[in-house]
Design a protein around this motif. Structure first.
Motif, short mmCIF file in Angstrom:
data_model
loop_
_atom_site.label_atom_id
_atom_site.label_comp_id
_atom_site.label_asym_id
_atom_site.label_seq_id
_atom_site.Cartn_x
_atom_site.Cartn_y
_atom_site.Cartn_z
N GLU A 95 85.07 7.91 -31.61
CA GLU A 95 85.39 6.58 -30.62
C GLU A 95 86.38 7.18 -29.41
OE1 GLU A 95 87.79 2.43 -30.61
OE2 GLU A 95 87.27 3.44 -32.63
N GLY A 96 87.18 8.08 -29.53
CA GLY A 96 87.94 8.49 -28.52
C GLY A 96 87.02 9.31 -27.54
N ILE A 97 85.98 10.04 -28.05
CA ILE A 97 85.15 10.83 -27.21
C ILE A 97 84.22 9.95 -26.31
CG2 ILE A 97 83.15 12.51 -27.33
CD1 ILE A 97 84.36 13.58 -29.74
N GLU A 98 83.81 9.16 -26.87
CA GLU A 98 82.98 8.08 -26.17
C GLU A 98 83.72 7.36 -25.05
OE1 GLU A 98 79.74 7.36 -26.60
OE2 GLU A 98 79.12 8.03 -28.68
N SER A 99 85.01 7.18 -25.34
CA SER A 99 85.92 6.49 -24.32
C SER A 99 86.23 7.40 -23.12
CB SER A 99 87.21 6.30 -24.90
OG SER A 99 88.20 5.74 -23.89
N VAL A 145 80.18 18.63 -32.56
CA VAL A 145 79.77 18.71 -33.86
C VAL A 145 80.87 18.36 -34.76
CG1 VAL A 145 79.03 20.38 -35.70
CG2 VAL A 145 78.15 20.74 -33.37
N ASP A 146 80.94 17.42 -35.79
CA ASP A 146 81.97 16.91 -36.56
C ASP A 146 82.49 18.22 -37.73
OD1 ASP A 146 80.41 16.41 -38.69
OD2 ASP A 146 80.42 14.23 -38.09
N LYS A 147 83.42 17.75 -38.32
CA LYS A 147 83.91 18.34 -39.43
C LYS A 147 82.80 18.68 -40.56
CE LYS A 147 86.52 15.07 -41.67
NZ LYS A 147 88.00 14.61 -42.30
N MET A 166 76.22 13.17 -29.91
CA MET A 166 76.46 13.24 -28.33
C MET A 166 76.47 11.74 -27.98
SD MET A 166 72.18 14.09 -27.62
CE MET A 166 72.48 15.28 -29.02
N THR A 167 76.99 11.72 -26.69
CA THR A 167 77.27 10.51 -26.01
C THR A 167 75.56 10.21 -25.69
OG1 THR A 167 77.73 11.70 -24.07
CG2 THR A 167 79.37 10.76 -25.29
N TYR A 172 69.95 15.77 -21.37
CA TYR A 172 70.11 17.38 -21.23
C TYR A 172 69.42 18.01 -22.11
CZ TYR A 172 73.52 16.27 -17.56
OH TYR A 172 74.05 15.52 -16.41
N ILE A 173 69.12 17.31 -23.38
CA ILE A 173 68.81 18.32 -24.64
C ILE A 173 67.33 18.60 -24.38
CG2 ILE A 173 68.19 18.00 -27.20
CD1 ILE A 173 71.37 18.35 -26.52
#
Length: 373
Positions: free
Chosen positions: A339-343, A355-357, A363-364, A370-371
């Motif tokens: 959520e913080g990354i999206e913000s 990449v999460d744990k 990705m947003t 870009y992919i």
């Protein structure tokens, strides 16, 4: 035609570029999820490349695409000199004769303000401004905490066992009590700047650590100056920081940048490939500087809230024009939740891939374009 390939696995990014008429493929190209790259390109400008190892604690590779050997080599030499100058200026570990740098500021903590070079002052000011306006998760006042964690990491990297570290330090890792004693010294508001005199003052016990912003800031400076000197097409790779100048000279619209798979045991070294031009791609991950202890990884990226290494992500990649801002954001995002990354993405109009744990690639929405599929 002569085949020229730039392929660097540095700090989480692999760069694929070419001038020639042969296909370029990565390892195990028969497997689609390896993001194998195959391309036919025309030769318009030769690649001139320089690699060096003695700045910003990483390998720096610069490739300039030009028909003129003299022009390219002159600018490669200039870029190396600038990196060397900026490394000394931003260094918080070592003093240099005749240079007032971050170490000088730290040496004078609680003693007196230090007048610094305009470039260093701008880096400190922009890091503070971004902290106040974008995210507190990248904190250049964290030096006393990063120094403590670095002491432990250095011991483990030197081959010391857990028992030997406990004997030397009293603990296997920094204790909560020891870390909390340092919390009063990580307050960014206690960095005092005088814009008229370009003086920097920090309280006694504080230490600046610009590791989260300096390399990107330096890379952006070098890139801008190369552009001013007439460089039209180049790729700068400084560890996890890649800065693209222009676009390929062979007719293609984009450079292809491979993002390192954080699972270093995997046969697939690349987890995603992005198509980019005239921008920056910065990756932070837990697989570069770290130590493992009792089944847990302790990476070099410290969360300023917990004062401990971040654990929620394996890697995060920022796509943003300015390499300095992208560097700041990569640390902020690595210390954040999804959520913080999206913000962060919305606030700065940055494309973010992470990449999460559990090794899930996310990705947003603005990163999908870009992919490389």
């Amino acid at each position: 035609m002569k085949k020229i390939i730039l392929a660097l696995a540095l700090g989480g990014l692999l760069i694929f570029s070419g001038c020639g008429d042969k296909n370029v493929n990565n390892k195990n190209s028969n497997q689609k999820n390896n993001n194998s790259i195959s391309q036919e390109v025309k030769k318009d400008g030769e690649k001139h490349e320089l690699e060096f190892y003695d700045t910003f604690d990483t390998v720096i590779n610069i490739a300039i695409f030009s028909d003129s050997d003299d022009f390219a080599n002159e600018n490669l030499g200039y870029a190396k000199e600038r990196y060397e100058e900026l490394h000394k200026l931003f260094d918080n570990y070592k003093n240099y004769n005749g240079i007032v740098n971050v170490k000088t500021i730290n040496d004078n903590a609680g003693v007196k303000p230090v007048a610094v070079d305009k470039t260093l002052f701008n880096l400190i000011k922009s890091s503070i401004d971004d902290y106040n306006n974008i995210s507190h998760k990248t904190n250049i006042a964290l030096g006393s905490v990063t120094k403590l964690w670095n002491e432990y990491r250095d011991l483990y990297e030197s081959g010391k066992t857990k028992e030997e570290v406990i004997k030397l330090k009293g603990e296997a890792i920094p204790s909560d009590e020891e870390l909390e004693k340092l919390r009063p010294f990580i307050k960014v508001e206690n960095i005092k700047l005088n814009e008229d005199t370009r003086e920097v003052y920090i309280d006694k016990g504080m230490k600046l650590d610009l590791g989260a912003t300096a390399k990107g800031f330096a890379t952006e400076i070098v890139a801008k100056e190369l552009e001013e000197r007439g460089v039209k097409s180049a790729v700068i790779s400084a560890g996890g920081n890649v800065r693209i100048i222009g676009k390929p000279v062979d007719g293609r619209d984009n450079f292809k940048i491979g993002i390192q798979n954080p699972d270093m045991e995997s046969e697939n070294s690349i987890i995603a490939v992005v198509n980019v031009t005239n921008t920056s791609i910065v990756t932070s991950g837990d697989y570069q500087r770290y130590f493992d202890l009792d089944g847990k990884r302790y990476c070099h990226i410290i969360d300023p809230d917990t004062l401990k290494p971040a654990t929620d992500l394996k890697s995060v990649t920022i796509i943003k024009e300015d390499s300095g801002l992208a560097d700041f954001l990569s640390t902020a995002a690595f210390n954040s939740t999804g959520e913080g990354i999206e913000s962060l993405s919305e606030k700065t109009n940055s494309a973010i891939i992470w990449v999460d744990k559990d090794m899930n690639l996310k990705m947003t929405e603005n990163a999908a374009k870009y992919i490389d599929h």
